[in-house]
Design a protein around this motif. Structure first.
Motif: not given
Ligand code: CFN
Ligand code: HCA
Length: 538
Positions: A16-30
């Motif tokens: 998740l580290k490289k993602y912009p915050p919004k993307v990271a938040r979404k991927r976190d749930k997946q």
């Protein structure tokens, strides 16, 4: 020296580290680590974030390629630019066996209207009619199916009107699918659309009842690499009659008579549960979950079918067949086990194989470190019935919207749905919704809709002994020095289902995880020693 380098949590953080915050938040749930106490849910069946290189396919692929593709005697016409028809032409390796050379088999053909700019501007319905007439003239099929692609939806060609017109004119069954690629978030919407239309236009058309004491349909098996041939062999040996399959090695007649079966057995729940549910509602045919991937899973499924019918004769026969088949399986397993034991795998495939193939790896003593579906829904992951979260638009009606009349007495199924529920209440498990997450070891990483960046990162961080996915992933993974097995097309191999399939798979995986080819390659961590730690599972 045994050393566990990165925890699952640390791997997730890295992903998740490289993602912009919004993307990271979404991927976190997946991205879910099994055994986490704070949540047992995963976000799935949602849109891929634009810009991310997803592994997914489109709605058209799910409808035309997956569900209808393996039926040999329906002429499937793709209404669209030639690429859609061309790239869904035999690439899935679904096989068929017509009883004789004179029996129809249209699978080797790619039928398409080959739309041009002009058709997009002035409309393509006339060209579609022309294509139907031409295909009929040449092949005289008993049925034709029309598939809409993205541009068709955008310009508004009415494929259903053309189908009705052709049905009337030609006197054969012609039906259409509004399965434009963009329609859903993945292939999954295409399955739903295909299921609805096949059920509406074909199932129940022919009341001929097949001979046989134990009549079943096999749903969600597509004869990739010849899997269905092995399943047919086993069922026949047990004395179980297959009325229809949806849709490996299938024919139009099979779909049309599917409602005469006593029981629906569902293998890939993700792609075909709609048909199972609709047949249960309309014809009172109960469905149970089965799985023929893995020798143990095959034995368990056969026992479940026998248990459903409850006849001693069948129960005994199934035991005899299992006893006859298992020694060969065990012999191959004994051979490969010393080589495969303790090795690790990653599996990222559509909507059921990333779970089902873990059975085979378990049998070989291999652990799946990380797995995920391209388009599975939450019930596929969580193993419980989650309220369906798919939304299909007005064209492709929802189960609830179908006007079904309870017609349960028509072919008097051996047991009614109510009886099945009573048996369940007594503790016999027929309708378990198995799921990926509850069955994986604690601390495994489950990732929905994996993308290319994350795939590369996972391999770099965890270095599995084998990575399983599709053609888009194949070469980038191999370039990282890791053997890559396609679990969609099976590369050139198969069958992998049933008892013989299990033997084929064991041998293939043993060959791959012991191959010298990969150790001869320079993987990134070989050139950068700081990446050279290995993940060891105890
Ligand atoms: S054969 Fe099936 S088993 S039908 Fe489905 S969810 Fe696809 S085509 Mo590829 S291999 Fe795959 Fe499954 Fe069911 Fe195949 S895991 S992605 S749509 N699938
Ligand atoms: C599809 C079909 C596919 C693609 C496989 C792959 C298949 O989704 O359109 O990416 O290698 O099994 O053929 O899933």
């Amino acid at each position: 020296k045994k050393k566990k380098v990165l925890s699952a949590e640390a791997v997730k953080e890295e992903l998740l580290k490289k993602y912009p915050p919004k993307v990271a938040r979404k991927r976190d749930k997946q991205i879910h680590i099994t055994g986490e106490e704070d949540s047992s849910e995963i976000m799935a069946n949602v849109r891929t974030i634009p810009g991310i290189i997803t592994m997914r396919g489109c709605t058209y692929a799910g409808c035309k390629g997956v569900i209808l593709g393996p039926t040999r005697d329906i002429v499937n016409i793709t209404h669209g630019p030639i690429g859609c028809g061309f790239y869904s032409w035999l690439t899935r390796r679904n096989q068929t066996k017509a009883p004789s050379a004179t029996d129809e088999n249209f699978m080797p053909y790619a039928f398409s209207t080959d739309m041009q700019d002009e058709d997009i501007i002035f409309g393509g319905e006339k060209k579609l009619e022309q294509a139907c007439l031409e295909a009929y003239e040449l092949f005289k099929p008993k049925a034709m199916a029309i598939f809409a692609t993205c541009p068709v939806g955008l310009i508004g060609d009415d494929v259903h009107a053309v189908a009705r017109k052709m049905k009337e004119k030609l006197g054969i069954n012609v039906f259409a699918f509004s399965c434009e690629g963009y329609k859903g978030v993945s292939q999954s919407a295409g399955h739903h659309i295909a299921n609805n239309q096949i059920f509406t236009h074909v199932v129940g058309e022919n009341d001929t009842v097949k001979m046989g004491e134990y009549k079943i349909n096999v749903l969600g098996e597509y004869n990739i690499g010849g899997d269905a041939f092995e399943i047919e062999r086993i069922l026949e040996k047990c004395g179980i009659t297959m009325v229809s399959t949806f849709s490996g090695n299938s024919t139009y007649e099979q779909f049309a008579t599917a409602h005469t079966a006593d029981l629906n057995t569902v293998m890939c729940h993700r792609s075909i549960n709609y048909v199972a549910e609709m047949m249960e509602t309309k014809y009172g045919i109960p469905w149970i979950k089965i799985n023929f991937i893995g020798a143990e899973a095959t034995a368990k499924s056969l026992r479940k079918i026998a248990q459903y019918f409850g006849d001693k004769k069948l129960i005994d026969r199934v035991e005899e067949v299992i006893a006859e088949e298992m020694p060969q399986v065990q012999a191959v397993l004994d051979e490969v086990f010393p080589f495969t034991k303790g090795k690790t795998a990653m599996l990222f495939v559509g909507g059921s194989r990333a779970h089902h193939y873990q059975e085979l790896f378990n049998e070989m003593g291999m652990r799946t470190l990380s797995a995920g579906y391209e388009f599975g829904h939450r019930d596929d992951y969580e193993g419980r019935h989650v309220i369906p979260d798919i939304k299909v638009d007005a064209d492709s009606r929802n189960i609830e919207e179908l006007e079904v009349t309870p017609d349960t007495a028509r072919f008097s199924p051996r047991k009614s749905v109510e009886q099945l529920m009573r048996l369940e209440a007594e503790g016999l498990k027929f309708k378990d919704y198995e799921g990926m997450m509850p069955e994986m070891d604690k601390g495994s990483i489950v990732i929905d809709d994996l993308n290319q960046y994350e795939a590369d990162k996972l391999v770099e961080l965890m270095k599995p002994d084998i990575f399983c996915a599709g053609i888009k992933e194949k070469f980038s993974i191999q370039k990282m020095g890791v053997p890559m097995k396609q679990l969609h097309s099976y590369d050139y191999g198969g069958p992998y289902a049933g008892f013989k399939g299990a033997c084929n798979f064991y041998k293939e995986i043993k060959r791959m995880v012991t191959s010298k080819v990969w150790s001869g390659m320079k993987a990134p961590w070989e050139e950068n020693p700081e990446l050279s730690a290995t993940y060891v599972w105890e």
